[in-house]
Scaffold this motif. Structure first.
Motif, short mmCIF file in Angstrom:
data_model
loop_
_atom_site.label_atom_id
_atom_site.label_comp_id
_atom_site.label_asym_id
_atom_site.label_seq_id
_atom_site.Cartn_x
_atom_site.Cartn_y
_atom_site.Cartn_z
N ARG A 1 0.58 -1.61 -0.13
CA ARG A 1 -0.28 -0.10 -0.15
C ARG A 1 1.15 1.18 0.09
NH1 ARG A 1 -4.34 0.92 4.75
NH2 ARG A 1 -4.52 3.39 4.14
N ALA A 2 2.52 0.95 1.02
CA ALA A 2 2.63 2.97 0.56
C ALA A 2 4.13 2.51 -0.42
CB ALA A 2 3.44 2.31 2.04
N MET A 3 3.61 1.68 -0.81
CA MET A 3 4.69 2.03 -2.36
C MET A 3 3.57 2.01 -3.62
SD MET A 3 6.52 -1.85 -2.77
CE MET A 3 6.84 -2.09 -4.70
N THR A 4 2.15 2.30 -3.56
CA THR A 4 1.30 2.99 -4.65
C THR A 4 1.05 4.27 -3.52
OG1 THR A 4 0.62 0.70 -4.36
CG2 THR A 4 -1.23 2.72 -5.31
N ASP A 5 1.75 4.22 -2.90
CA ASP A 5 1.43 6.09 -2.17
C ASP A 5 2.53 6.53 -2.82
OD1 ASP A 5 -1.32 5.24 -0.92
OD2 ASP A 5 -0.57 5.22 1.03
N VAL A 6 3.69 5.63 -2.60
CA VAL A 6 4.66 6.63 -3.59
C VAL A 6 4.96 6.78 -4.82
CG1 VAL A 6 7.09 6.24 -3.43
CG2 VAL A 6 6.17 6.04 -1.75
N THR A 7 3.93 6.27 -5.68
CA THR A 7 3.89 6.06 -6.81
C THR A 7 3.30 7.50 -7.13
OG1 THR A 7 4.26 3.79 -6.88
CG2 THR A 7 3.24 5.07 -8.91
N ARG A 8 2.54 7.58 -6.29
CA ARG A 8 1.23 8.87 -6.72
C ARG A 8 1.39 9.89 -6.32
NH1 ARG A 8 -5.13 6.34 -4.94
NH2 ARG A 8 -4.94 4.53 -6.81
N ILE A 9 2.45 9.86 -5.36
CA ILE A 9 3.09 11.03 -4.88
C ILE A 9 4.47 12.19 -5.48
CG2 ILE A 9 4.88 11.83 -3.07
CD1 ILE A 9 4.04 10.15 -1.10
N MET A 10 4.69 10.98 -6.07
CA MET A 10 5.93 11.33 -7.14
C MET A 10 4.99 11.49 -8.14
SD MET A 10 8.46 7.54 -7.22
CE MET A 10 9.14 8.55 -8.44
N ARG A 11 4.14 11.37 -8.99
CA ARG A 11 3.41 11.63 -10.12
C ARG A 11 2.89 12.57 -9.77
NH1 ARG A 11 -1.63 8.44 -13.21
NH2 ARG A 11 -2.06 10.30 -14.71
N LEU A 12 2.37 13.29 -8.47
CA LEU A 12 1.94 14.37 -8.12
C LEU A 12 3.00 15.50 -8.39
CD1 LEU A 12 -0.79 14.06 -4.99
CD2 LEU A 12 -1.05 14.35 -7.68
N ARG A 13 4.22 15.43 -8.10
CA ARG A 13 5.35 16.64 -8.20
C ARG A 13 5.48 16.42 -9.09
NH1 ARG A 13 9.20 13.87 -3.46
NH2 ARG A 13 8.27 14.56 -2.14
N GLU A 14 5.04 15.39 -10.19
CA GLU A 14 5.48 15.84 -12.17
C GLU A 14 4.88 16.49 -12.41
OE1 GLU A 14 6.13 11.77 -13.55
OE2 GLU A 14 8.56 11.70 -12.63
N ASP A 15 3.37 16.43 -11.83
CA ASP A 15 1.97 17.34 -12.90
C ASP A 15 1.64 18.08 -12.49
OD1 ASP A 15 2.19 14.80 -14.15
OD2 ASP A 15 0.61 13.44 -13.47
N LYS A 16 1.72 18.78 -11.08
CA LYS A 16 1.06 19.93 -10.95
C LYS A 16 1.59 21.22 -11.67
CE LYS A 16 0.18 21.67 -6.30
NZ LYS A 16 -0.15 22.07 -5.02
N PRO A 17 2.88 20.99 -11.08
CA PRO A 17 3.33 22.31 -11.82
C PRO A 17 2.79 22.74 -13.06
CG PRO A 17 5.39 21.05 -11.02
CD PRO A 17 4.35 19.89 -10.99
N ALA A 18 3.28 21.43 -14.31
CA ALA A 18 2.43 21.40 -15.76
C ALA A 18 0.85 21.89 -15.26
CB ALA A 18 2.75 19.97 -16.76
N LEU A 19 -0.12 20.88 -14.71
CA LEU A 19 -1.08 21.53 -14.95
C LEU A 19 -1.66 23.07 -14.06
CD1 LEU A 19 -2.54 17.93 -13.19
CD2 LEU A 19 -2.81 18.53 -16.31
N GLN A 20 -0.59 23.77 -13.32
CA GLN A 20 -0.77 24.39 -12.71
C GLN A 20 -0.75 25.78 -14.21
OE1 GLN A 20 1.66 25.65 -9.58
NE2 GLN A 20 0.65 27.80 -9.26
N ASN A 21 0.67 25.58 -15.24
CA ASN A 21 1.29 26.66 -15.98
C ASN A 21 0.08 26.63 -17.40
OD1 ASN A 21 2.46 28.04 -17.77
ND2 ASN A 21 3.63 26.48 -18.62
N LEU A 22 -0.89 25.05 -17.59
CA LEU A 22 -1.15 24.70 -18.21
C LEU A 22 -2.84 25.63 -17.64
CD1 LEU A 22 -1.02 21.46 -19.61
CD2 LEU A 22 -0.95 23.58 -20.91
N LEU A 23 -3.41 25.72 -16.44
CA LEU A 23 -4.05 26.32 -15.92
C LEU A 23 -4.79 28.15 -16.40
CD1 LEU A 23 -7.46 26.25 -14.89
CD2 LEU A 23 -5.95 26.33 -12.18
N GLN A 24 -2.65 27.99 -16.20
CA GLN A 24 -2.56 29.70 -16.18
C GLN A 24 -3.12 30.29 -18.04
OE1 GLN A 24 0.73 30.62 -14.45
NE2 GLN A 24 0.79 30.05 -12.41
#
Length: 244
Positions: free
Chosen positions: A70-93
């Motif tokens: 379960r923790a491994m899946t959480d780590v995978t999601r944390i890494m994906r959020l760190r990669e997607d959040k700046p890009a989505l914020q730039n696209l939203l602006q």
């Protein structure tokens, strides 16, 4: 008097309509369900299913393994959020995406924070202090799984490369054992140009330079100088004296 009431009524109507529209928009967004950013957490459901087993109860080792998964899946999601959040914020602006996707990401981030705290609490319930290192262990296991998957795919990748480019021989490394000490090969290696042996000079030759020349060198040099003097036309001839 009428000239004063008209602007006041206009301002009241404008601000009242804006307030009604904003309240209606907020209520609509509150009732609206966003599409989840991540799929269903299957590993969390498996862990809860194991916890609910009573006849027979799940062993503790199995529960710990399910918690680490379960923790491994959480780590995978944390890494994906760190990669997607700046890009989505730039696209939203820039206006390239809508607010729905951004709100879905924010909701997933809050849910993941609560998930991390819950996993850490569960880990500390099994072993005191395990909650501080369980995500580090999950990260190492995730990298090991990726490396093992890559190693298992090597034969498939090689077969595809052979079909595309043809078979090619693999370089073979020939490792020679070092020669045994005292053997002729070791003696030859010790006298090789890479490791030349320095000749030893006797102590007498270091102190006296005349002893380096052979004994007959002085006589030969005297004879050579005498023959040169006799062959020279300008050298005067000395009368020979008979020794009685």
């Amino acid at each position: 008097m009428a000239s004063v009431l008209v602007p006041v009524l206009y301002v009241i109507i404008v601000f009242g309509s804006l307030f009604a529209f904003s309240s209606f928009y907020r209520r609509r967004n509150a009732r609206k369900t966003f599409e989840p950013y991540f799929p269903q957490h299957h590993e969390r459901d498996v862990y809860f299913s194991l916890l609910q087993m009573t006849d027979p109860p799940a062993p503790e080792t199995l529960l710990k393994a399910a918690l680490v998964r379960r923790a491994m899946t959480d780590v995978t999601r944390i890494m994906r959020l760190r990669e997607d959040k700046p890009a989505l914020q730039n696209l939203l602006q820039k206006g390239s995406i809508g607010d729905d996707l951004w709100n879905s990401l924010l909701a997933a981030e809050k849910e993941l924070e609560a998930e991390i705290l819950e996993v850490a609490a569960e880990a500390n319930a099994y072993v005191e202090g395990w909650g501080t290192v369980i995500f580090q262990t999950a990260t190492e296991m995730m990298h090991n799984e990726k490396l093992r998957t890559l190693v298992e795919q090597i034969p498939t990748i090689r077969a595809e490369a052979e079909l595309k480019y043809g078979k090619f021989p693999l370089p073979q490394l020939v490792v020679q054992a070092p020669p045994a000490p005292g053997s002729p090969a070791s003696a030859q290696a010790s006298l090789s140009p890479s490791n030349p042996a320095r000749p030893t000079t006797p102590l007498s030759s270091r102190t006296n330079g005349a002893s380096l020349a052979p004994p007959s060198a002085g006589a030969e040099s005297d004879a050579l100088s005498g023959s040169e003097r006799s062959a020279s036309p300008t050298s005067p001839r000395s009368p020979s004296k008979s020794v009685r």
